[in-house]
Design an enzyme around this catalytic site. Structure first.
Site, mmCIF file in Angstrom:
data_model
loop_
_atom_site.group_PDB
_atom_site.id
_atom_site.type_symbol
_atom_site.label_atom_id
_atom_site.label_comp_id
_atom_site.label_asym_id
_atom_site.label_seq_id
_atom_site.Cartn_x
_atom_site.Cartn_y
_atom_site.Cartn_z
ATOM 1 N N LYS A 65 44.192 40.958 26.824
ATOM 2 C CA LYS A 65 44.602 39.558 26.716
ATOM 3 C C LYS A 65 46.061 39.384 27.131
ATOM 4 C CE LYS A 65 41.292 38.278 23.102
ATOM 5 N NZ LYS A 65 41.129 37.763 21.715
ATOM 6 N N ASP A 87 50.994 45.614 17.062
ATOM 7 C CA ASP A 87 50.018 45.166 16.069
ATOM 8 C C ASP A 87 50.750 45.060 14.741
ATOM 9 O OD1 ASP A 87 48.009 44.715 14.259
ATOM 10 O OD2 ASP A 87 46.719 46.350 14.935
ATOM 11 N N ASN A 114 57.183 35.109 16.278
ATOM 12 C CA ASN A 114 56.287 33.967 16.464
ATOM 13 C C ASN A 114 54.856 34.228 15.995
ATOM 14 O OD1 ASN A 114 55.276 31.450 18.214
ATOM 15 N ND2 ASN A 114 54.081 33.242 18.847
ATOM 16 N N SER A 170 57.761 29.785 10.472
ATOM 17 C CA SER A 170 57.224 29.468 9.156
ATOM 18 C C SER A 170 56.147 28.397 9.341
ATOM 19 C CB SER A 170 58.358 29.008 8.227
ATOM 20 O OG SER A 170 57.873 28.751 6.929
ATOM 21 N N TYR A 199 47.904 32.136 2.620
ATOM 22 C CA TYR A 199 48.611 31.722 3.830
ATOM 23 C C TYR A 199 49.912 31.008 3.470
ATOM 24 C CZ TYR A 199 49.799 29.266 8.117
ATOM 25 O OH TYR A 199 50.474 28.779 9.216
ATOM 26 N N LYS A 203 53.857 32.031 4.530
ATOM 27 C CA LYS A 203 54.785 31.174 5.279
ATOM 28 C C LYS A 203 56.062 30.904 4.471
ATOM 29 C CE LYS A 203 53.436 31.879 8.432
ATOM 30 N NZ LYS A 203 53.960 32.172 9.782
#
Length: 312
Positions: A65, A87, A114, A170, A199, A203
Site C-alpha cells: 500500500k 508498525d 499522524n 489527537s 479510543y 486521543k
C-alpha cells in the site's frame, strides 16, 4: 458539559480556513516523516510537503500500500517520497524503523505523528499485549518519538530558528476521554470497556504526551503540538457500525481538509510559536481537555510509557 458541547459544535463545524497549502513556505532542505501516510490525511500531508520540496519519509506498515501511495504521489507531484516501514502496534518494529531512519538521515525537521486506529474490536491487542488503540496511537508514537529525539534536537541546533517540530494527531474525542491505567494493557478491566471509550482515552493520551514533550524538551528546540484534524472521510471509519458510518458521513469533510491544521503547525513561521498548544479545525488555536493540562497526571503517564519501552 457546556464547554464540551460548545467544542463539538465549533470544532465539528469549523469556519473556512484562513490557511491553505499554497501558504506553505519552500521546504527545500527539510526532512519530514509522516506516520500512517499511505492514505487519508497522512497522504494529503505528504503531497503538500512534496509539492513544497521537502524530503518526505512515508511511514506505514504495509509495503504494498505504501509503494502504491508513493507511485500515486509521484504522478501527482513529480516528487518521490521514501518508504519507511513502521508498525506502531509492534514496539520492535518501531525500534527498527527509527534505527533505519537514523542510518539514512542526519537531520529531521518535522515529525508528523499522524497514524492512528479507531474503534477497533476490543479483542484486538498489539504485539506486546497492549490495548490496540492506546498501544498504536500513544505508546507506539511515544517510543518512535523518543528514539528520534536525539536527531530532532541536533537538527534544531542547525536551523536558523533553532527549532524542530513534532505534530501529534489527537481528536475532538479527546475532550471526553479519561485515563484508566488498568485498561492500557490487556486484562479483565480492559475487556469490559467499549471500543469508543478506549479510543477517546488514546486521543486524550496523544494530547497529554504532546504537552509533556513540549514541557520537557521545549528548551532544547522542540516544538510539540497536538491537533484535532476534524471529522473526516478516511479509512478510520471502517470499524464503525454501518448505521453510524452513514450518520457520520453527513457531517464529515474531505481528508485534504484534515491535513490543513497539522500543516499549519508543521510548516509555517507561526507554527514555531505553538509549543504546547492544542489546535482545532481548520488551522486555529483551541483548548484541550483539562486533563491534558494536568502535569501530575501527565508525569504519571510518561513514567508508565518509559517503563513499557525500557527493555525493548
Amino acid at each position: 458539559m457546556f464547554r464540551v458541547a460548545h467544542a463539538f459544535v465549533t470544532e465539528g463545524f469549523p469556519p473556512k480556513s484562513q490557511f491553505g497549502v499554497d501558504d506553505i513556505q519552500d521546504l527545500t532542505g527539510k526532512v519530514a516523516i509522516v506516520t500512517g501516510s499511505n492514505t487519508g490525511v497522512g497522504k494529503e500531508t505528504v503531497k503538500a510537503l512534496l509539492n513544497h520540496n521537502a524530503k518526505v519519509y512515508l511511514a506505514a506498515r504495509n509495503p504494498e500500500k505504501a509503494e502504491q501511495a508513493i507511485k500515486d504521489l509521484k504522478e501527482e507531484t513529480g516528487k518521490e517520497a521514501v518508504f519507511l516501514k513502521l508498525d506502531l502496534s509492534d514496539l520492535k518494529s518501531v525500534k527498527s524503523s527509527a534505527e533505519e531512519f537514523i542510518s539514512k538521515e542526519k537531520e529531521l525537521h518535522i515529525l508528523f505523528n499522524n497514524a492512528g486506529v479507531m474503534h477497533c474490536p476490543v479483542s484486538e491487542v498489539t504485539a506486546q499485549g497492549y490495548d490496540l488503540q492506546f498501544g498504536t496511537n500513544v505508546l507506539g508514537h511515544f517510543y518512535f518519538t523518543k528514539l528520534l529525539l536525539p536527531v530532532l534536537i541536533s537538527t534544531a541546533k542547525l536551523t536558523p530558528e533553532g527549532k524542530t517540530r513534532i505534530i501529534n494527531t489527537s481528536s475532538i474525542m479527546s475532550r471526553v476521554g479519561s485515563l484508566n491505567f488498568n485498561t492500557l494493557k490487556d486484562g479483565p478491566t480492559r475487556k469490559k470497556q467499549f471500543s469508543g471509550t478506549l479510543y477517546c482515552q488514546s486521543k486524550l493520551g496523544n494530547a497529554m504526551i504532546s504537552n509533556e514533550f513540549a514541557k520537557r524538551y521545549g528548551d532544547q528546540g522542540i516544538i510539540s503540538v497536538a491537533c484535532n484534524p476534524g471529522n473526516l472521510d478516511t479509512d478510520l471509519l471502517r470499524h464503525l457500525p454501518s448505521l453510524m458510518q452513514r450518520l457520520m458521513r453527513l457531517i464529515i469533510h474531505p481528508s485534504s481538509q484534515g491535513a490543513l491544521t497539522q500543516l499549519w503547525a508543521g510548516t509555517t513561521e507561526e507554527g514555531l510559536t505553538m509549543n504546547g498548544k492544542y489546535l482545532v479545525p481548520w488551522a486555529r488555536l483551541g483548548e484541550p481537555n483539562p486533563l491534558a493540562l494536568d502535569e501530575s497526571l501527565r508525569d504519571e503517564l510518561w513514567k508508565w510509557l518509559e517503563e513499557q519501552v525500557e527493555s525493548v
